[in-house]
Structure formats: C-alpha cells, structure tokens
Design a protein around this motif. Structure first.
Motif, PDB file in Angstrom:
ATOM      1  N   VAL A  66       4.332   9.522   8.164  1.00  0.00           N
ATOM      2  CA  VAL A  66       3.280  10.495   7.891  1.00  0.00           C
ATOM      3  C   VAL A  66       1.945   9.831   8.183  1.00  0.00           C
ATOM      4  O   VAL A  66       1.851   8.603   8.253  1.00  0.00           O
ATOM      5  CB  VAL A  66       3.326  11.013   6.428  1.00  0.00           C
ATOM      6  CG1 VAL A  66       4.610  11.775   6.164  1.00  0.00           C
ATOM      7  CG2 VAL A  66       3.160   9.875   5.420  1.00  0.00           C
ATOM      8  N   ALA A  67       0.906  10.622   8.336  1.00  0.00           N
ATOM      9  CA  ALA A  67      -0.414  10.066   8.626  1.00  0.00           C
ATOM     10  C   ALA A  67      -0.994   9.347   7.413  1.00  0.00           C
ATOM     11  O   ALA A  67      -1.612   8.292   7.544  1.00  0.00           O
ATOM     12  CB  ALA A  67      -1.362  11.171   9.090  1.00  0.00           C
ATOM     13  N   GLY A  93       1.996  -0.490   4.674  1.00  0.00           N
ATOM     14  CA  GLY A  93       1.156   0.639   4.280  1.00  0.00           C
ATOM     15  C   GLY A  93       1.497   1.166   2.911  1.00  0.00           C
ATOM     16  O   GLY A  93       1.486   0.430   1.924  1.00  0.00           O
ATOM     17  N   ARG A  94       1.825   2.466   2.855  1.00  0.00           N
ATOM     18  CA  ARG A  94       2.166   3.129   1.596  1.00  0.00           C
ATOM     19  C   ARG A  94       3.442   3.925   1.805  1.00  0.00           C
ATOM     20  O   ARG A  94       3.748   4.345   2.917  1.00  0.00           O
ATOM     21  CB  ARG A  94       1.050   4.075   1.144  1.00  0.00           C
ATOM     22  CG  ARG A  94      -0.302   3.445   1.004  1.00  0.00           C
ATOM     23  CD  ARG A  94      -0.756   3.073  -0.378  1.00  0.00           C
ATOM     24  NE  ARG A  94      -0.786   4.177  -1.321  1.00  0.00           N
ATOM     25  CZ  ARG A  94      -0.535   4.000  -2.622  1.00  0.00           C
ATOM     26  NH1 ARG A  94      -0.233   2.817  -3.106  1.00  0.00           N
ATOM     27  NH2 ARG A  94      -0.600   5.025  -3.444  1.00  0.00           N
ATOM     28  N   ASP A 110       3.473   5.555   5.566  1.00  0.00           N
ATOM     29  CA  ASP A 110       2.459   5.424   6.606  1.00  0.00           C
ATOM     30  C   ASP A 110       2.373   3.953   6.992  1.00  0.00           C
ATOM     31  O   ASP A 110       2.929   3.093   6.320  1.00  0.00           O
ATOM     32  CB  ASP A 110       1.097   5.981   6.167  1.00  0.00           C
ATOM     33  CG  ASP A 110       0.449   5.238   5.003  1.00  0.00           C
ATOM     34  OD1 ASP A 110       0.478   3.992   4.980  1.00  0.00           O
ATOM     35  OD2 ASP A 110      -0.109   5.910   4.109  1.00  0.00           O
ATOM     36  N   GLN A 111       1.737   3.699   8.099  1.00  0.00           N
ATOM     37  CA  GLN A 111       1.544   2.327   8.582  1.00  0.00           C
ATOM     38  C   GLN A 111       0.061   1.989   8.540  1.00  0.00           C
ATOM     39  O   GLN A 111      -0.497   1.440   9.472  1.00  0.00           O
ATOM     40  CB  GLN A 111       2.113   2.167   9.990  1.00  0.00           C
ATOM     41  CG  GLN A 111       3.610   2.309  10.037  1.00  0.00           C
ATOM     42  CD  GLN A 111       4.163   2.139  11.440  1.00  0.00           C
ATOM     43  OE1 GLN A 111       3.530   2.477  12.433  1.00  0.00           O
ATOM     44  NE2 GLN A 111       5.363   1.607  11.515  1.00  0.00           N
ATOM     45  N   LEU A 122       2.945  -9.353   9.148  1.00  0.00           N
ATOM     46  CA  LEU A 122       2.128  -8.166   9.348  1.00  0.00           C
ATOM     47  C   LEU A 122       1.194  -8.324  10.532  1.00  0.00           C
ATOM     48  O   LEU A 122       0.494  -9.331  10.660  1.00  0.00           O
ATOM     49  CB  LEU A 122       1.299  -7.883   8.088  1.00  0.00           C
ATOM     50  CG  LEU A 122       0.430  -6.637   8.125  1.00  0.00           C
ATOM     51  CD1 LEU A 122       1.293  -5.370   8.159  1.00  0.00           C
ATOM     52  CD2 LEU A 122      -0.479  -6.602   6.897  1.00  0.00           C
ATOM     53  N   ILE A 123       1.211  -7.321  11.404  1.00  0.00           N
ATOM     54  CA  ILE A 123       0.221  -7.195  12.480  1.00  0.00           C
ATOM     55  C   ILE A 123      -0.749  -6.133  11.997  1.00  0.00           C
ATOM     56  O   ILE A 123      -0.419  -4.958  11.959  1.00  0.00           O
ATOM     57  CB  ILE A 123       0.867  -6.770  13.816  1.00  0.00           C
ATOM     58  CG1 ILE A 123       1.946  -7.756  14.240  1.00  0.00           C
ATOM     59  CG2 ILE A 123      -0.193  -6.616  14.891  1.00  0.00           C
ATOM     60  CD1 ILE A 123       2.783  -7.268  15.402  1.00  0.00           C
TER      61      ILE A 123
END
Length: 127
Positions: A66-67, A93-94, A110-111, A122-123
């Motif tokens: 998701v965004a 993300g979340r 999300d990323q 992590l990038i």
C-alpha cells in the motif's frame, strides 16, 4: 471511481523451519536469492517484482503493498474491515494485519523506509 487501496502483491511468504534447506530447494527450482536476513530470505520470481519470502517465524501469508499503511488501515477499518494488529514498524516501513468481512486475513505494508539489499540491510528511500 475510487482509487484502489492495494498497489500490488509484495510477497508470498512461506514458513521455513530450516532456512538454508528451504533456500536450497527453491534455488533448485530457479528462484534466486535477492536478500537474506538471519530469519528470512527473499527470492525472485521472473515475471514480477513480487518476492517469494521464506521465513523461519512467519507464514504462510500474502503481503499486499500500500502507499501508506496508516492511511490504508484507517480506510480498511472505516469500510467495514476488522483489526487483527494495528499499524506497527517493520525494517522497511510500516505494516498492519486486517480481516475483511468474509474472514480473509490480509497483511498490508508500505516501504516508507526503503527495501532490503542482498545482505538483508536496509536501502533507505531518503537521500
């Protein structure tokens, strides 16, 4: 027309009691390792950027991108879905876990922090 909540399939996650054995099995089927952490590995699928994720602690589950997890979670609940686990931080993300009115459990994420490299590091998306 209402904007679609889910952007794409992020991954199909499968539980693996022995991560090395699971990786060897799926590599034998042609799925190369994209990234790896101590408890999980992401493998490629050639016709999509979705991943096959092998995990020692989670699975099976389908993860949907998701965004914005917090906004998507609020929209999902407002539309009649149920909370299984509200938004929480993950390395990239979340994430949130919800249930639709038919009883299907969905994981959305999300990323917002980035993605993982081959070593599971992590990038960051920020510059």
């Amino acid at each position: 027309m209402v904007e679609a909540l889910f952007r794409k399939l992020d991954c199909l996650m499968l539980k693996a009691a022995d991560l090395d054995a699971a990786i060897a099995f799926y590599e034998g089927l042609g799925h190369g390792v994209i990234w790896r952490s101590p408890v999980a590995a992401g493998l490629s699928m050639p016709d999509t950027d979705a991943e096959l994720v092998l995990h020692t602690q989670l699975g099976p589950e389908v993860n949907l991108l998701v965004a914005d997890t917090d906004a998507a979670f609020a929209r999902f609940i407002a539309s009649g879905g149920r909370e299984i686990r509200g938004p929480f931080d993950i390395p990239i993300g979340r994430c949130a876990v919800v249930m639709d009115p038919q009883g299907n459990v969905l994981v959305m994420l999300d990323q917002s922090k980035g993605s993982l490299d081959a070593d599971g590091q992590l990038i960051s998306t920020s510059t």
